[in-house]
Write a protein that holds these residues in place. Structure first.
Motif, short mmCIF file in Angstrom:
data_model
loop_
_atom_site.label_atom_id
_atom_site.label_comp_id
_atom_site.label_asym_id
_atom_site.label_seq_id
_atom_site.Cartn_x
_atom_site.Cartn_y
_atom_site.Cartn_z
N SER A 177 0.83 -1.19 0.00
CA SER A 177 0.00 0.00 0.00
C SER A 177 0.87 1.24 0.00
O SER A 177 2.03 1.22 0.40
CB SER A 177 -0.93 0.00 1.21
OG SER A 177 -0.26 0.43 2.35
N THR A 207 1.04 4.76 1.68
CA THR A 207 0.45 5.37 2.87
C THR A 207 1.33 6.54 3.31
O THR A 207 2.20 6.97 2.58
CB THR A 207 0.27 4.30 3.97
OG1 THR A 207 -0.30 4.91 5.10
CG2 THR A 207 1.57 3.64 4.33
N TRP A 253 -6.88 10.74 -2.67
CA TRP A 253 -6.70 11.25 -1.31
C TRP A 253 -7.32 12.63 -1.15
O TRP A 253 -7.94 12.93 -0.13
CB TRP A 253 -5.20 11.31 -0.97
CG TRP A 253 -4.67 10.01 -0.44
CD1 TRP A 253 -5.41 8.97 0.04
CD2 TRP A 253 -3.30 9.63 -0.34
NE1 TRP A 253 -4.57 7.95 0.43
CE2 TRP A 253 -3.27 8.33 0.22
CE3 TRP A 253 -2.10 10.25 -0.65
CZ2 TRP A 253 -2.09 7.64 0.47
CZ3 TRP A 253 -0.91 9.56 -0.40
CH2 TRP A 253 -0.91 8.27 0.16
N SER A 269 4.21 10.59 1.45
CA SER A 269 3.57 9.36 1.02
C SER A 269 4.68 8.40 0.59
O SER A 269 5.68 8.83 0.03
CB SER A 269 2.61 9.62 -0.14
OG SER A 269 3.32 9.90 -1.32
N ASN A 308 4.48 1.14 1.90
CA ASN A 308 4.56 0.78 3.32
C ASN A 308 5.84 0.01 3.65
O ASN A 308 6.38 0.14 4.74
CB ASN A 308 3.31 -0.01 3.73
CG ASN A 308 3.30 -1.41 3.17
OD1 ASN A 308 3.19 -1.58 1.96
ND2 ASN A 308 3.42 -2.40 4.02
N TRP A 342 -2.15 4.50 8.81
CA TRP A 342 -2.70 3.60 7.79
C TRP A 342 -4.00 4.12 7.20
O TRP A 342 -4.56 3.47 6.32
CB TRP A 342 -2.96 2.21 8.41
CG TRP A 342 -1.71 1.50 8.85
CD1 TRP A 342 -1.21 1.44 10.11
CD2 TRP A 342 -0.85 0.70 8.04
NE1 TRP A 342 -0.07 0.67 10.14
CE2 TRP A 342 0.17 0.20 8.88
CE3 TRP A 342 -0.83 0.36 6.69
CZ2 TRP A 342 1.20 -0.62 8.43
CZ3 TRP A 342 0.20 -0.46 6.23
CH2 TRP A 342 1.20 -0.94 7.09
N GLN A 387 -5.05 4.20 3.28
CA GLN A 387 -3.96 3.61 2.51
C GLN A 387 -4.50 3.08 1.19
O GLN A 387 -5.61 2.56 1.12
CB GLN A 387 -3.27 2.49 3.31
CG GLN A 387 -4.21 1.40 3.79
CD GLN A 387 -3.46 0.20 4.31
OE1 GLN A 387 -2.42 -0.16 3.77
NE2 GLN A 387 -3.97 -0.44 5.36
N PRO A 392 -0.08 -4.46 5.58
CA PRO A 392 -1.16 -3.51 5.26
C PRO A 392 -2.52 -4.17 5.38
O PRO A 392 -3.53 -3.50 5.62
CB PRO A 392 -0.87 -3.11 3.81
CG PRO A 392 0.20 -3.99 3.31
CD PRO A 392 0.86 -4.65 4.48
#
Lengths: 365, 423
Positions: A138, A140, A181, A239, A242, A260, A263, A330
């Motif tokens: 992911s 995140t 986002w 960003s 992960n 998280w 994500q 994740p």
């Protein structure tokens, strides 16, 4: 009698030639390089080569250009790759073009230990008939624990809140992910994000939200950059994939934390080129490398979640650090409360146009 | 006494003229044979790829390859009338599409047309999937109704108008896109909407940054080259190593070193804060913007300016300046009237070298350029390896090549290429 001798002799020669051919088989596995290829080497290649002494696996770090290179190889009529690690959109494109072979997941891959069919075990992760899922990773947010004040950021809205968290943020220089986002931070529920982005108003709304932090953003292009920017103190949050954040926090002991919320889930997996030189071997390798245990083993070396549901229970401790890996996945329930699955089909259609708009938006200053 | 009309002969009795001609021809042939490998090399690795690139920017045979009969029947249709094509077009498309779907090439056309309009990629993928299973025997409706049932976009005139427009073997759409232009529904060329224009500004920025970098390298390189050329050879050799050492270091290493130096928490900012020139919260932004590109590229390209300058200055006889001084010129006048004109050739050579190299630079701007420090080559790389829009990449590359050639011709007119000296 004579025939018997002949047959025996012939089969002996055949067997000998097969073994000698096996001893020479070099299988080219293409992947992303770095810590990721290392995790595959440890979890898949080494045990496989131990079980199959005739096979030598050669790594090639070309996955970032897999589509372009495989196309060029096919055009030249000489495909040299046997197994290729790709992202879903590349798998879909290669499959549509007939450059990747279709795979019968239930027949060609190993079932889960309890007998669950691979197609059920992988579930929705099989986004294309040519694609064998491997990991879920992911994108995140990581932040500098020493620079965000007493209350660490916990939602994606905090990234867009420069009053609460002043300072630069690093984001990937790509519309995918950031636009989603922006909408979530603007109050759009995760489930409606792509419906919204498909409209002109949605795109405008996302850019308007991104406008609010534009002057505070450092844009990154390579996966290793956000970790470096955080370590250098260039940015307060970034960003990042992960696995990179895990490396910064647990392996390099940086003053970095991660959240998280929202994500963006993405898959990664294998394809076999239609004209792969050692197709049979490649299939045998894939059957081994994507079984339940092997996928769980990979998480000993890197913090990406196995794409098989049945592997989750087998995730153990990190190979060198000795910490439990399950909470760093994740896909762990505690981490996966609010996730967004990156819509591969949406981006296949809109990447060209939105990338253009995104660049024009960046240039406006 | 032999007649003077008799031709001169060599020892073996052939006329001297013929013998000379022969040996001259042999020499020519040998010379040609000697350069042949280089010529072939340039042909294969330079001229042919450039020609291929120029071709890719206009080449569009994909539509007629994938939809051979549709292209023919669609040619008679006029999109300006605003009516959907006839049934035979839908039938031809269904037949062509089914063959292409089975051969798994139909989505390539979708990807190609998606460059013109978003949504074509999934439209063709979806249509291809349905057509693969299509059985004409079981068709109960018209071909037209059937296609529209697969996706309602087939019932829109714009969809067919785009297919009609891009059905020729050549297209101008890549070059138009590279100049921020587009074709509207009526086929007229117009500017793209303001929120999607990028390339013209990028071309201007690339040229501007390259000029600035060239100017900075002259400014910084000239005194160093002068020092190198006039010092005693022992000292100048040592200094030369200092110039060459970075030249031999990997480009990536030097770029990363600049990141460490220039960043907010970097060496330079830390020093400035420590000696109190700037305060801790007003640290300078010298990287991830055009300043970063400018600094890093100027440093990286400096040797390409110093070396030609040095080799030209080395050949200038010091007695020229001495003579000028002895005849009453001031130091500055002697430099301006005597020394400087002699170095123009070196400035020209170094300038062209630096300018052309910086126009095509892409690793350094990608790493330190941020948003306003990226150049057109970053986009060419993006279209080649990420978006895979090679046609657009080719068009951008060809325009860049044309710009460089135009500037070269301008330079030739102003300064004269003959005056350039590379050493």
């Amino acid at each position: 009698m004579n025939t018997l001798i002949k047959t025996t002799l012939a089969s002996a020669i055949l067997a000998a030639s097969v073994t000698s051919a096996q001893a020479e088989t070099e299988m080219v596995v293409v992947s992303w390089g770095g810590a990721y290829t290392k995790s595959q080497t440890e979890a898949y290649h080494k045990p496989y080569m131990k079980n199959n002494p005739g096979i030598k696996i050669v790594n090639d770090d070309s996955s970032s250009e897999a589509t372009a290179k495989l196309r060029a190889q096919a055009e030249a009529g000489k495909v040299t790759w046997d197994v290729v690690d790709v992202v879903p959109d590349a798998a879909i494109a290669l499959c549509d073009e007939g450059l990747a072979m279709e795979i019968d997941h239930d027949k060609m891959l190993a079932a889960a230990p309890d007998g669950t069919l691979p197609s059920v075990d992988f579930g929705d992760a099989i986004i294309s008939p040519c694609f064998v899922p491997q990991i879920i990773y992911s994108t995140t947010i990581g932040f500098r624990t020493d620079k965000v004040g007493a209350v660490a950021p916990s939602t994606i809205s905090d990234v867009f809140d420069t009053k609460k968290y002043p300072g630069k943020r690093a984001l990937q220089k790509n519309p995918a992910g950031n636009m989603e986002w922006a909408l979530i931070a603007d109050g759009v529920p995760s489930a409606d994000v792509y419906k919204m982005l498909a409209t002109e108003e949605g795109v405008a709304r996302a850019f308007k939200k991104l406008d609010t932090i534009k002057k505070d953003v450092v844009w990154w292009t390579k996966g290793a950059q956000p970790g470096q920017l955080l370590a250098d103190g260039e940015v307060v949050m970034a960003s990042a994939y992960n696995g990179r954040l895990f490396a910064a926090i647990e392996e390099n002991k940086q003053p970095v934390g991660m959240m998280w919320d929202a994500q963006v889930f993405e898959l990664d997996g294998w394809i076999i080129p239609t004209d792969a030189p050692n197709k049979e071997e490649a299939l045998k390798y894939l059957k081994f490398a994507t079984d339940t245990q092997r996928l769980a083993d990979q998480s000993k070396y890197i913090s990406y979640g196995p794409a098989r549901k049945s592997s989750a229970a087998l995730v153990g401790k990190h190979a060198t650090l000795g910490i439990d890996m399950a909470p760093h996945m994740p896909t762990a329930p505690a981490n996966a409360k609010n996730v967004l699955f990156k819509d591969v089909n949406f981006w296949a259609d809109n990447q060209d146009e939105l990338a253009e708009k995104f660049e024009a938006w960046l240039a406006k200053g | 006494m032999a007649s003077h009309t008799e031709a001169l002969k060599t020892a073996d009795g052939i006329s001297l003229k013929l013998s000379l001609q022969r040996s001259l021809r042999r020499k020519k042939r040998n010379a040609l044979l000697l350069v042949a490998p280089l010529f072939l090399f340039i042909l294969v690795t330079f001229l042919f790829p450039i020609f291929d690139m120029l071709l890719r920017g206009v080449e569009n045979s994909i539509t007629e390859e994938i939809l051979p009969t549709t292209v023919v029947v669609l040619a008679d249709w006029d999109p300006a009338l605003g009516k959907l094509p006839e049934e035979e077009v839908f039938k031809a498309f269904t037949v062509d599409g089914q063959i292409a779907a089975k051969a798994k090439i139909i989505s390539r056309l979708g990807k190609r047309l998606n460059y013109e309009k978003s949504g074509f990629s999934s439209l063709f993928r979806k249509t291809g999937r349905k057509l693969r299973k299509f059985d004409p025997e079981k068709l109960t409706s018209t071909y037209k109704e059937n296609l529209i049932k697969i996706d309602k976009k087939w019932g829109q005139v714009e969809t067919w108008a785009l297919l009609h427009r891009e059905s020729g073997s050549y297209t101008k759409s890549y070059y138009l896109a590279a100049l921020d232009l587009t074709q509207n529904a009526e086929g007229n060329i117009e500017w793209k909407e303001a929120d999607s224009r990028i390339y013209i500004d990028l071309f201007i920025r690339t040229l501007w940054l390259s000029c600035l970098i060239t100017f900075l390298t002259i400014l910084l390189g000239y005194p160093i080259a002068y020092l190198l050329a006039t010092l005693k050879s022992k000292t100048s050799n040592l200094l030369m190593i200092l110039v060459l050492l970075p030249f031999w270091t990997s480009l990536l290493v030097r770029t990363s070193a600049w990141i460490a130096l220039l960043q907010k928490e970097g060496v330079i900012n830390d020093t400035l804060v420590a000696i109190g020139i700037i305060s801790d919260d007003s640290r300078l932004s010298m990287i991830h913007n055009s300043t970063g590109t400018l600094i890093a590229m100027t440093h990286i390209l400096l040797p390409f300016m110093i070396l030609p300058l040095f080799s030209v200055m080395k050949t200038i006889d010091p007695s020229y300046v001495r003579a000028a001084r002895s005849m009453g010129a001031t130091g500055f006048t002697a430099f301006r009237r005597v020394y400087f004109p002699n170095t123009i050739a070196g400035i020209g050579a170094g300038g062209i070298l630096v300018f052309i190299l910086s126009i095509g630079f892409y690793i350094t701007p990608a790493l330190v350029g941020g948003v306003d420090g990226t150049m057109i080559s970053n986009f060419i790389a993006y279209h080649i390896s990420t978006s895979l829009n090679w046609g657009l990449a080719a068009a951008l590359g060809a325009i860049l090549l044309a710009l460089v050639l135009a500037l070269y011709i301008l330079y030739d007119k102003l300064v004269g290429v003959d005056n350039m000296k590379l050493g």
